[in-house]
Design an enzyme around this catalytic site. Structure first.
Site, PDB file in Angstrom:
ATOM      1  N   SER A 250     -49.057  23.644  31.693  1.00 51.52           N
ATOM      2  CA  SER A 250     -49.751  24.072  30.478  1.00 51.52           C
ATOM      3  C   SER A 250     -51.099  23.371  30.395  1.00 51.52           C
ATOM      4  CB  SER A 250     -48.910  23.731  29.248  1.00 51.52           C
ATOM      5  OG  SER A 250     -49.026  22.350  28.977  1.00 51.52           O
ATOM      6  N   LYS A 251     -51.847  23.735  29.354  1.00 54.49           N
ATOM      7  CA  LYS A 251     -53.183  23.157  29.174  1.00 54.49           C
ATOM      8  C   LYS A 251     -53.146  21.630  29.159  1.00 54.49           C
ATOM      9  CE  LYS A 251     -55.855  26.846  27.224  1.00 54.49           C
ATOM     10  NZ  LYS A 251     -55.288  27.762  26.232  1.00 54.49           N
ATOM     11  N   ARG A 252     -52.010  21.079  28.665  1.00 51.92           N
ATOM     12  CA  ARG A 252     -51.905  19.615  28.608  1.00 51.92           C
ATOM     13  C   ARG A 252     -51.928  18.965  29.997  1.00 51.92           C
ATOM     14  NH1 ARG A 252     -46.862  19.992  25.357  1.00 51.92           N
ATOM     15  NH2 ARG A 252     -47.367  22.086  25.913  1.00 51.92           N
ATOM     16  N   ASP A 253     -51.644  19.763  31.026  1.00 54.59           N
ATOM     17  CA  ASP A 253     -51.646  19.214  32.375  1.00 54.59           C
ATOM     18  C   ASP A 253     -53.048  19.174  32.973  1.00 54.59           C
ATOM     19  OD1 ASP A 253     -48.782  18.813  32.703  1.00 54.59           O
ATOM     20  OD2 ASP A 253     -48.679  21.001  32.539  1.00 54.59           O
ATOM     21  N   GLY A 254     -54.061  19.439  32.158  1.00 56.10           N
ATOM     22  CA  GLY A 254     -55.440  19.404  32.655  1.00 56.10           C
ATOM     23  C   GLY A 254     -55.881  20.786  33.062  1.00 56.10           C
TER      24      GLY A 254
END
Ligand code: GLU
Length: 313
Positions: A250-254
């Site tokens: 997801s976006k949280r993974d960069g």
């Protein structure tokens, strides 16, 4: 039969690596089979869809070398077609107007929760008499349109990646909303599952290849194909791309957007090569290939069921 597949991104963000990888598998299958690859932009969510995301998606697919044979088609320009299909369902008694208020639906769900039951619509407006309907309308209520789901049904398909998949219709949450609320007699904004099925029928799609997060939608969609009197295409649910801890990337993974990888200096042939290997392996064990080379060897029996870990190293 000519194979016809499609990629159907929603322009609610930049081209995500997960969508791009689904596009890769569609492209490879179409090219392996000498078929057609169709691009459809699913922009019915007026609030979240943005033209700049559509531009980003088209540019990203082109940059990756994933050219399409037909399209882009835009769902926002096809609303009449979806409304016609909904009208057909209404005329045949396969769908109906439901007048529940948001508060009534909340109360229903709270009671279900208190009883430890899964949330579902209890189909309470399925068999309203014309008189009851008139009274509810006289109260000024708007109505969504719900498609009847026969809870006694078992839905089965032979998934090209996962083998036989079975769903109980009773697990689909009750009669399903196919159009948003609207005032008396009109049909509101058509919703995702209905629009996808109408398009896939109209575009003569033979194989629906998409991420496994769509499996429950497939069960619902098969019921819609049947109701609309249409043949059901083959389905292939591809594994999700996971982060290092095994969760959906997801976006949280960069970095997850194709345009970001491009900006970082990755070259398209390398990125596309890497995406092809997220869930597929070549029969000859090759790890470096062009899209055309991969297409020659591509088949679904070499697509994994398990999620594919994205590995920066
Ligand atoms: N628009 C959907 C998505 O972005 C894809 C639907 C489909 O492939 O059927 O996930």
């Amino acid at each position: 039969m000519t194979v016809r597949v499609r990629i159907a991104p929603s322009p609610t963000g930049s081209l995500h690596i997960g969508t791009a990888r689904t596009a890769v598998f569609n492209w490879l299958y179409a090219h392996h089979e000498g078929g057609q690859f169709i691009l459809r932009i699913e922009d019915t969510d007026e609030e979240r869809s943005k033209p700049e995301f559509t531009d980003n998606i088209l540019a990203g697919l082109q940059w990756l070398g994933l050219g399409w044979d037909e399209g882009p088609f835009f769902q926002s320009q096809r609303l009449d077609l979806y409304r016609q299909a909904i009208q057909t369902l209404l005329d045949q008694g396969l769908a109906y107007r439901a007048y529940d208020t948001p508060e009534e639906l909340d109360t229903m769900r709270e009671i279900q929760k208190a009883k430890n039951q899964a949330p579902r619509y209890d189909n309470r407006h399925r068999d309203l008499t014309p008189e009851q309907q008139t009274n509810l309308e006289a109260e000024g209520r708007s109505a969504v349109i719900r498609f009847k789901i026969d809870d006694s049904r078992t839905i089965t398909w032979n998934d090209l990646v996962r083998g036989p998949v079975t769903w109980q219709a009773s697990d689909l949450g009750g009669d399903m909303v196919v159009a948003r609320a609207s005032s008396t007699g009109t049909i509101g904004q058509p919703l995702y599952n209905l629009a996808v099925v109408v398009d896939d029928i109209d575009m003569a799609i033979t194989h629906v290849i998409r991420g496994e997060d769509h499996i429950a939608n497939t069960a619902k969609q098969i019921l819609l194909y049947e109701a609309l009197g249409s043949a059901v295409p083959a389905f292939s649910h591809t594994p999700l791309i996971l982060n290092q801890s095994g969760q959906k990337l997801s976006k949280r993974d960069g970095v997850t957007s194709i345009s970001d990888f491009q900006a970082m200096g990755f070259v398209a042939p390398a990125l596309v090569n890497y995406m092809t290997l997220l869930g597929w392996s070549a029969p000859d064990g090759a790890e470096q290939f062009t899209l055309d080379e991969a297409a020659q060897q591509f088949s679904f029996d070499r697509v994994n069921k398990a999620g594919a870990k994205f590995d920066w190293d």
